[in-house]
Design a protein around this motif. Structure first.
Motif, PDB file in Angstrom:
ATOM      1  N   ALA A   1       0.737  -1.170 -11.266  1.00  0.00           N
ATOM      2  CA  ALA A   1      -0.231   0.145 -11.222  1.00  0.00           C
ATOM      3  C   ALA A   1      -0.796   0.410 -10.074  1.00  0.00           C
ATOM      4  CB  ALA A   1      -1.168  -0.214 -12.801  1.00  0.00           C
ATOM      5  N   VAL A   2      -1.472  -0.343  -9.558  1.00  0.00           N
ATOM      6  CA  VAL A   2      -1.982  -0.159  -8.178  1.00  0.00           C
ATOM      7  C   VAL A   2      -1.230   0.032  -7.083  1.00  0.00           C
ATOM      8  CG1 VAL A   2      -3.266  -0.870  -6.163  1.00  0.00           C
ATOM      9  CG2 VAL A   2      -4.033  -1.644  -8.681  1.00  0.00           C
TER      10      VAL A   2
ATOM     11  N   TYR B   1       0.370  -4.117   1.861  1.00  0.00           N
ATOM     12  CA  TYR B   1      -0.274  -4.303   0.350  1.00  0.00           C
ATOM     13  C   TYR B   1       0.700  -5.457  -0.195  1.00  0.00           C
ATOM     14  CZ  TYR B   1      -0.741  -3.776  -4.975  1.00  0.00           C
ATOM     15  OH  TYR B   1      -0.984  -4.069  -6.231  1.00  0.00           O
ATOM     16  N   ILE B   2       2.053  -5.466  -0.230  1.00  0.00           N
ATOM     17  CA  ILE B   2       2.727  -6.501  -0.810  1.00  0.00           C
ATOM     18  C   ILE B   2       2.530  -7.949   0.311  1.00  0.00           C
ATOM     19  CG2 ILE B   2       5.372  -7.140  -1.073  1.00  0.00           C
ATOM     20  CD1 ILE B   2       5.647  -4.195  -1.560  1.00  0.00           C
ATOM     21  N   ALA B   3       2.530  -7.741   1.343  1.00  0.00           N
ATOM     22  CA  ALA B   3       2.312  -8.898   2.083  1.00  0.00           C
ATOM     23  C   ALA B   3       1.030  -9.563   1.750  1.00  0.00           C
ATOM     24  CB  ALA B   3       2.304  -8.536   3.451  1.00  0.00           C
ATOM     25  N   THR B   4       0.029  -8.713   1.439  1.00  0.00           N
ATOM     26  CA  THR B   4      -1.370  -9.265   1.317  1.00  0.00           C
ATOM     27  C   THR B   4      -1.562  -9.934  -0.298  1.00  0.00           C
ATOM     28  OG1 THR B   4      -2.358  -7.504   2.537  1.00  0.00           O
ATOM     29  CG2 THR B   4      -3.872  -8.835   0.829  1.00  0.00           C
ATOM     30  N   VAL B   5      -0.743  -9.356  -1.200  1.00  0.00           N
ATOM     31  CA  VAL B   5      -0.544 -10.039  -2.297  1.00  0.00           C
ATOM     32  C   VAL B   5       0.236 -11.265  -2.168  1.00  0.00           C
ATOM     33  CG1 VAL B   5       0.513  -9.927  -4.532  1.00  0.00           C
ATOM     34  CG2 VAL B   5      -0.430  -7.965  -3.726  1.00  0.00           C
ATOM     35  N   PHE B   6       1.249 -11.413  -1.609  1.00  0.00           N
ATOM     36  CA  PHE B   6       2.076 -12.666  -1.407  1.00  0.00           C
ATOM     37  C   PHE B   6       1.143 -13.787  -0.801  1.00  0.00           C
ATOM     38  CE2 PHE B   6       4.436 -15.441   1.503  1.00  0.00           C
ATOM     39  CZ  PHE B   6       5.530 -15.761   0.633  1.00  0.00           C
ATOM     40  N   VAL B   7       0.325 -13.348   0.348  1.00  0.00           N
ATOM     41  CA  VAL B   7      -0.251 -14.416   1.179  1.00  0.00           C
ATOM     42  C   VAL B   7      -1.418 -15.113   0.163  1.00  0.00           C
ATOM     43  CG1 VAL B   7      -2.070 -14.693   3.007  1.00  0.00           C
ATOM     44  CG2 VAL B   7       0.265 -13.622   3.195  1.00  0.00           C
TER      45      VAL B   7
ATOM     46  N   TYR C   1     -10.363   2.750  -2.448  1.00  0.00           N
ATOM     47  CA  TYR C   1      -9.619   2.025  -1.305  1.00  0.00           C
ATOM     48  C   TYR C   1      -8.049   2.740  -1.223  1.00  0.00           C
ATOM     49  CZ  TYR C   1     -12.724  -1.441   0.004  1.00  0.00           C
ATOM     50  OH  TYR C   1     -13.847  -2.050   0.573  1.00  0.00           O
ATOM     51  N   VAL C   2      -7.750   3.339  -2.497  1.00  0.00           N
ATOM     52  CA  VAL C   2      -6.410   3.831  -2.589  1.00  0.00           C
ATOM     53  C   VAL C   2      -6.331   5.113  -1.767  1.00  0.00           C
ATOM     54  CG1 VAL C   2      -4.856   5.244  -3.836  1.00  0.00           C
ATOM     55  CG2 VAL C   2      -5.641   3.115  -4.573  1.00  0.00           C
ATOM     56  N   LYS C   3      -7.605   5.836  -1.739  1.00  0.00           N
ATOM     57  CA  LYS C   3      -7.760   7.435  -1.192  1.00  0.00           C
ATOM     58  C   LYS C   3      -7.728   7.120   0.511  1.00  0.00           C
ATOM     59  CE  LYS C   3      -9.209   9.616  -5.446  1.00  0.00           C
ATOM     60  NZ  LYS C   3     -10.343  10.247  -6.222  1.00  0.00           N
ATOM     61  N   ARG C   4      -8.348   6.110   0.805  1.00  0.00           N
ATOM     62  CA  ARG C   4      -8.399   5.712   2.165  1.00  0.00           C
ATOM     63  C   ARG C   4      -7.026   5.669   2.770  1.00  0.00           C
ATOM     64  NH1 ARG C   4     -13.291   1.289   3.156  1.00  0.00           N
ATOM     65  NH2 ARG C   4     -14.890   2.560   1.961  1.00  0.00           N
ATOM     66  N   ALA C   5      -5.943   5.363   1.936  1.00  0.00           N
ATOM     67  CA  ALA C   5      -4.658   5.122   2.435  1.00  0.00           C
ATOM     68  C   ALA C   5      -4.251   4.477   3.667  1.00  0.00           C
ATOM     69  CB  ALA C   5      -4.099   6.312   2.277  1.00  0.00           C
ATOM     70  N   SER C   6      -4.859   3.342   4.100  1.00  0.00           N
ATOM     71  CA  SER C   6      -4.642   2.880   5.359  1.00  0.00           C
ATOM     72  C   SER C   6      -4.180   1.400   5.376  1.00  0.00           C
ATOM     73  CB  SER C   6      -6.105   2.930   6.166  1.00  0.00           C
ATOM     74  OG  SER C   6      -6.995   2.186   5.720  1.00  0.00           O
ATOM     75  N   VAL C   7      -3.844   0.770   6.610  1.00  0.00           N
ATOM     76  CA  VAL C   7      -3.474  -0.629   6.389  1.00  0.00           C
ATOM     77  C   VAL C   7      -4.642  -1.282   5.972  1.00  0.00           C
ATOM     78  CG1 VAL C   7      -2.636  -2.483   7.925  1.00  0.00           C
ATOM     79  CG2 VAL C   7      -1.615  -0.077   8.235  1.00  0.00           C
ATOM     80  N   PRO C   8      -5.746  -1.392   6.609  1.00  0.00           N
ATOM     81  CA  PRO C   8      -7.052  -2.011   6.281  1.00  0.00           C
ATOM     82  C   PRO C   8      -7.339  -2.130   4.759  1.00  0.00           C
ATOM     83  CG  PRO C   8      -7.515  -1.183   8.332  1.00  0.00           C
ATOM     84  CD  PRO C   8      -6.117  -0.436   7.862  1.00  0.00           C
TER      85      PRO C   8
ATOM     86  N   VAL D   1      -7.161  -4.812   1.490  1.00  0.00           N
ATOM     87  CA  VAL D   1      -8.419  -5.128   0.634  1.00  0.00           C
ATOM     88  C   VAL D   1      -7.603  -4.753  -0.935  1.00  0.00           C
ATOM     89  CG1 VAL D   1     -10.693  -4.097  -0.354  1.00  0.00           C
ATOM     90  CG2 VAL D   1      -9.997  -4.279   2.075  1.00  0.00           C
ATOM     91  N   LEU D   2      -6.892  -3.965  -1.014  1.00  0.00           N
ATOM     92  CA  LEU D   2      -6.198  -3.561  -2.430  1.00  0.00           C
ATOM     93  C   LEU D   2      -5.381  -5.154  -2.810  1.00  0.00           C
ATOM     94  CD1 LEU D   2      -5.372   0.201  -2.324  1.00  0.00           C
ATOM     95  CD2 LEU D   2      -7.129  -0.845  -3.906  1.00  0.00           C
ATOM     96  N   GLY D   3      -4.571  -5.257  -1.913  1.00  0.00           N
ATOM     97  CA  GLY D   3      -3.853  -6.241  -2.097  1.00  0.00           C
ATOM     98  C   GLY D   3      -4.548  -7.855  -2.577  1.00  0.00           C
ATOM     99  N   ALA D   4      -5.597  -7.975  -1.817  1.00  0.00           N
ATOM    100  CA  ALA D   4      -6.509  -9.004  -2.099  1.00  0.00           C
ATOM    101  C   ALA D   4      -7.193  -8.998  -3.435  1.00  0.00           C
ATOM    102  CB  ALA D   4      -7.435  -9.322  -1.151  1.00  0.00           C
TER     103      ALA D   4
END
Length: 225
Positions: free
Chosen positions: A25-26, A50-56, A119-126, A130-133
């Motif tokens: 969903a996110v 986002y995906i890499a953060t979820v993985f880590v 954080y979604v609306k910031r739409a940036s790498v940082p 945060v979203l992934g974590a």
């Protein structure tokens, strides 16, 4: 024999765990916002982050749990407990599908939705980090029973260091659906189409997941795995 038994179990468990409504969903929400901005290059960059953060985060959580389980010498107990949890969760999932109602909703808590929207609306790498974590921490309790089962299996069958490649393999399979979603959106399928497909196939997928979870737990308890 160890490898023959462990790898199929890891593939099956990771495939079950990967069908997670929180992470899907996110990511779809994030990609929909980026698509509305018309920034194709940023879709790939932010999505990969986002995906890499979820993985880590999921991998590190697994390492921590595996360390605790092995140091306390609870691998056998955790393995059996996780098998029972897998069976119960599978039966509940099947019952929810057949009765067309949900007893336990695996969704993002209402208290976290405002922060996620921001954080979604910031739409940036940082913000993607945060979203992934955040999603990883939210979804770990959602499907933690399956992850715990594999950690119990790894802890019961091998040393900590020998188990790391298996844990990496599990988490690679875990994020594969997210990678597929990112790629199909990047290649032109709209996030709205992805969400419609996810919603339309949700009941069928959940029924299959329930059956597989029961089978996985039963295989663990009977010594097949």
């Amino acid at each position: 024999q160890l490898v023959d038994l462990t790898i199929p179990a890891i593939i099956v468990a990771a495939a079950i765990d990967s069908i997670n409504p929180c992470a899907f969903a996110v990511l779809i929400f994030l990609l929909a916002y980026l698509t509305s901005l018309g920034e194709r290059r940023r879709i790939l960059m932010v999505g990969v982050t986002y995906i890499a953060t979820v993985f880590v985060v999921y991998f590190i959580a697994g390492l921590g749990l595996l360390t605790i389980v092995q140091q306390l010498e609870l691998t056998g107990i955790v393995f059996s407990f996780a098998a029972i949890i897998a069976i119960l969760a599978g039966l509940i999932t099947i019952a929810e599908v057949l009765m067309k109602r949900e007893f336990f909703t695996l969704a993002i808590p209402v208290s976290k939705k405002a922060a996620i929207d921001e954080y979604v609306k910031r739409a940036s790498v940082p913000s993607a980090v945060v979203l992934g974590a955040l999603v990883s921490m939210v979804e770990l309790p959602c499907t933690g029973g399956v992850y715990l089962a594999i950690l119990g299996l790894i802890g019961d069958r091998m040393t900590f260091m020998a188990g790391i490649p298996y844990l990496l393999f599990y988490n690679l399979i875990f994020v594969l659906p997210l990678i597929v979603i990112l790629l199909v959106v990047y290649w032109g399928v709209t996030p709205e189409q992805m969400e419609a497909y996810r919603a339309g196939s949700r009941r069928r997928v959940r029924f299959v997941i329930g059956l597989v979870m029961v089978a996985l737990g039963a295989a663990m308890l009977t010594g097949i795995i």
